[in-house]
Design an enzyme around this catalytic site. Structure first.
Site, PDB file in Angstrom:
ATOM      1  N   GLY A  80     -31.265 -23.187  -8.390  1.00  0.00           N
ATOM      2  CA  GLY A  80     -31.220 -23.954  -9.637  1.00  0.00           C
ATOM      3  C   GLY A  80     -29.895 -24.666  -9.844  1.00  0.00           C
ATOM      4  CB  VAL A  81     -28.061 -25.490 -12.952  1.00  0.00           C
ATOM      5  CG1 VAL A  81     -27.818 -24.181 -13.637  1.00  0.00           C
ATOM      6  CG2 VAL A  81     -26.991 -26.496 -13.314  1.00  0.00           C
ATOM      7  CG  ASP A  82     -25.215 -20.234  -9.594  1.00  0.00           C
ATOM      8  OD1 ASP A  82     -24.095 -20.714  -9.403  1.00  0.00           O
ATOM      9  OD2 ASP A  82     -25.455 -19.008  -9.569  1.00  0.00           O
ATOM     10  CB  SER A 116     -31.941 -17.908 -19.856  1.00  0.00           C
ATOM     11  OG  SER A 116     -30.905 -16.969 -19.635  1.00  0.00           O
ATOM     12  CB  THR A 117     -35.172 -22.479 -19.807  1.00  0.00           C
ATOM     13  OG1 THR A 117     -34.422 -23.587 -19.282  1.00  0.00           O
ATOM     14  CG2 THR A 117     -34.671 -22.121 -21.191  1.00  0.00           C
ATOM     15  N   GLY A 118     -34.908 -21.431 -16.398  1.00  0.00           N
ATOM     16  CA  GLY A 118     -35.447 -21.691 -15.068  1.00  0.00           C
ATOM     17  C   GLY A 118     -35.890 -20.388 -14.441  1.00  0.00           C
ATOM     18  CG  ASN A 143     -26.334 -14.246 -10.079  1.00  0.00           C
ATOM     19  OD1 ASN A 143     -25.357 -13.576  -9.748  1.00  0.00           O
ATOM     20  ND2 ASN A 143     -26.894 -15.134  -9.269  1.00  0.00           N
ATOM     21  CE1 TYR A 162     -31.669 -14.475 -13.477  1.00  0.00           C
ATOM     22  CE2 TYR A 162     -30.085 -14.738 -15.246  1.00  0.00           C
ATOM     23  CZ  TYR A 162     -30.402 -14.289 -13.979  1.00  0.00           C
ATOM     24  OH  TYR A 162     -29.451 -13.646 -13.224  1.00  0.00           O
ATOM     25  CB  ILE A 178     -25.094 -30.207 -15.292  1.00  0.00           C
ATOM     26  CG1 ILE A 178     -24.051 -29.983 -16.399  1.00  0.00           C
ATOM     27  CG2 ILE A 178     -24.954 -29.189 -14.175  1.00  0.00           C
ATOM     28  CD1 ILE A 178     -24.313 -28.773 -17.250  1.00  0.00           C
TER      29      ILE A 178
HETATM   30  N1  AR6 Z   1     -28.409 -30.114 -13.720  1.00  0.00           N
HETATM   31  C1  AR6 Z   1     -28.874 -29.693 -14.910  1.00  0.00           C
HETATM   32  N2  AR6 Z   1     -29.858 -28.759 -15.045  1.00  0.00           N
HETATM   33  C2  AR6 Z   1     -30.374 -28.261 -13.905  1.00  0.00           C
HETATM   34  C3  AR6 Z   1     -29.941 -28.643 -12.601  1.00  0.00           C
HETATM   35  C4  AR6 Z   1     -28.914 -29.620 -12.545  1.00  0.00           C
HETATM   36  N3  AR6 Z   1     -28.434 -30.060 -11.380  1.00  0.00           N
HETATM   37  N4  AR6 Z   1     -30.668 -27.954 -11.677  1.00  0.00           N
HETATM   38  C5  AR6 Z   1     -31.527 -27.179 -12.367  1.00  0.00           C
HETATM   39  N5  AR6 Z   1     -31.366 -27.359 -13.699  1.00  0.00           N
HETATM   40  P1  AR6 Z   1     -31.810 -22.093 -13.512  1.00  0.00           P
HETATM   41  P2  AR6 Z   1     -31.490 -19.636 -15.132  1.00  0.00           P
HETATM   42  C6  AR6 Z   1     -32.074 -26.752 -14.841  1.00  0.00           C
HETATM   43  O1  AR6 Z   1     -32.910 -21.473 -12.735  1.00  0.00           O
HETATM   44  O2  AR6 Z   1     -32.880 -19.723 -15.629  1.00  0.00           O
HETATM   45  C7  AR6 Z   1     -29.827 -19.008 -10.318  1.00  0.00           C
HETATM   46  O3  AR6 Z   1     -30.295 -18.630  -9.053  1.00  0.00           O
HETATM   47  C8  AR6 Z   1     -33.409 -26.097 -14.572  1.00  0.00           C
HETATM   48  O4  AR6 Z   1     -34.425 -27.093 -14.448  1.00  0.00           O
HETATM   49  O5  AR6 Z   1     -30.790 -22.882 -12.790  1.00  0.00           O
HETATM   50  O6  AR6 Z   1     -30.380 -19.346 -16.113  1.00  0.00           O
HETATM   51  C9  AR6 Z   1     -28.632 -18.192 -10.776  1.00  0.00           C
HETATM   52  O7  AR6 Z   1     -27.825 -17.783  -9.695  1.00  0.00           O
HETATM   53  C10 AR6 Z   1     -33.569 -25.281 -15.837  1.00  0.00           C
HETATM   54  O8  AR6 Z   1     -34.023 -26.118 -16.917  1.00  0.00           O
HETATM   55  O9  AR6 Z   1     -30.984 -20.975 -14.363  1.00  0.00           O
HETATM   56  C11 AR6 Z   1     -29.260 -17.018 -11.462  1.00  0.00           C
HETATM   57  O10 AR6 Z   1     -29.609 -15.991 -10.547  1.00  0.00           O
HETATM   58  C12 AR6 Z   1     -32.134 -24.848 -16.149  1.00  0.00           C
HETATM   59  O11 AR6 Z   1     -31.292 -25.688 -15.355  1.00  0.00           O
HETATM   60  C13 AR6 Z   1     -30.520 -17.608 -12.069  1.00  0.00           C
HETATM   61  O12 AR6 Z   1     -30.853 -18.731 -11.274  1.00  0.00           O
HETATM   62  C14 AR6 Z   1     -31.818 -23.400 -15.816  1.00  0.00           C
HETATM   63  O13 AR6 Z   1     -32.493 -23.012 -14.643  1.00  0.00           O
HETATM   64  C15 AR6 Z   1     -30.272 -18.072 -13.478  1.00  0.00           C
HETATM   65  O14 AR6 Z   1     -31.480 -18.542 -14.007  1.00  0.00           O
END
Ligand code: AR6
Length: 185
Positions: A38-40, A125-127, A30, A129, A17
């Site tokens: 993750g994406v954050d 939320s699918t990573g 969060n 969380y 993204i």
């Molecule tokens: N581009 C697109 N999608 C991505 C990328 C990217 N660069 N990197 C990871 N993903 P997550 P959550 C996908 O864990 O579950 C953080 O620490 C990943 O494979 O990023 O909402 C925050 O600070 C998955 O499919 O987010 C919160 O504390 C999706 O993004 C917590 O994680 C979401 O995974 C939020 O958890």
């Protein structure tokens, strides 16, 4: 995969993204808005320190809501920080679904308020969380499609799914929704 919903486009792509050139990209944040993995983590790394500085000034965002900042070094104009729910298991399924839906809906409302015409979402939320992808995809796509049926201000909504498995699930769910979904009378 691309479908048209009442003159607006809904796309699913596999990718990162942070590379998107849409007007806004959405972060799976969060409620502290102070960054994470993750994406954050990827968005804050690629966008640079101005995004975190703005998040600190905002001071937090409740689950199910979204906040907006500039996008630093990224190509997008805005980052919308959406806070999805942590999935605890099947016990509170309806409550978490409502919070996840609300995070998508608020992101779209906030985007439209800022004149955004194109927006990219990750799979919120699918990573970390732990929300099951199939259920989350259904909530995400249903919420976005409902918004697109009621508003034409946002011309493109793109889901950017990081891995092939998540992309495949979103595609299956979207195909099913388009096959069964009749436009409102
Ligand atoms: N581009 C697109 N999608 C991505 C990328 C990217 N660069 N990197 C990871 N993903 P997550 P959550 C996908 O864990 O579950 C953080 O620490 C990943 O494979 O990023 O909402 C925050 O600070 C998955 O499919 O987010 C919160 O504390 C999706 O993004 C917590 O994680 C979401 O995974 C939020 O958890």
């Amino acid at each position: 995969m691309r479908v048209t919903i009442d003159q607006t486009d809904l796309e699913l792509v596999q990718g990162d993204i942070t590379h998107q050139t849409t007007d806004a990209i959405v972060n799976a944040a969060n409620s502290s808005l102070l960054g994470g993995g993750g994406v954050d983590g990827a968005i804050h790394r690629a966008g640079g320190p101005s995004i975190l500085a703005e998040c600190q000034r905002i001071g937090g965002c409740p689950t199910g809501k979204a906040c907006i900042t500039g996008a630093g070094y990224l190509a997008a104009r805005y980052v919308i920080h959406a806070v999805g729910p942590l999935y605890h298991g099947d016990g509170d399924r309806e409550q978490v679904a409502a919070l996840l839906s609300s995070a998508y809906h608020h992101s779209l409302v906030l985007a439209a308020q800022h004149g955004v015409r194109s927006i990219a979402f990750p799979s919120i939320s699918t990573g970390a969380y732990g929300y099951p992808v199939n259920a989350a995809a259904e909530v995400a796509l249903t919420t976005v499609i409902a918004y697109m049926r009621q508003h034409t201000d946002i011309e493109l909504v793109r889901f950017v799914l990081f891995d092939a498995g998540t992309f495949a699930v979103y595609r299956q769910v979207l195909e099913r929704l388009m096959a069964t979904d009749a436009p409102p009378q």
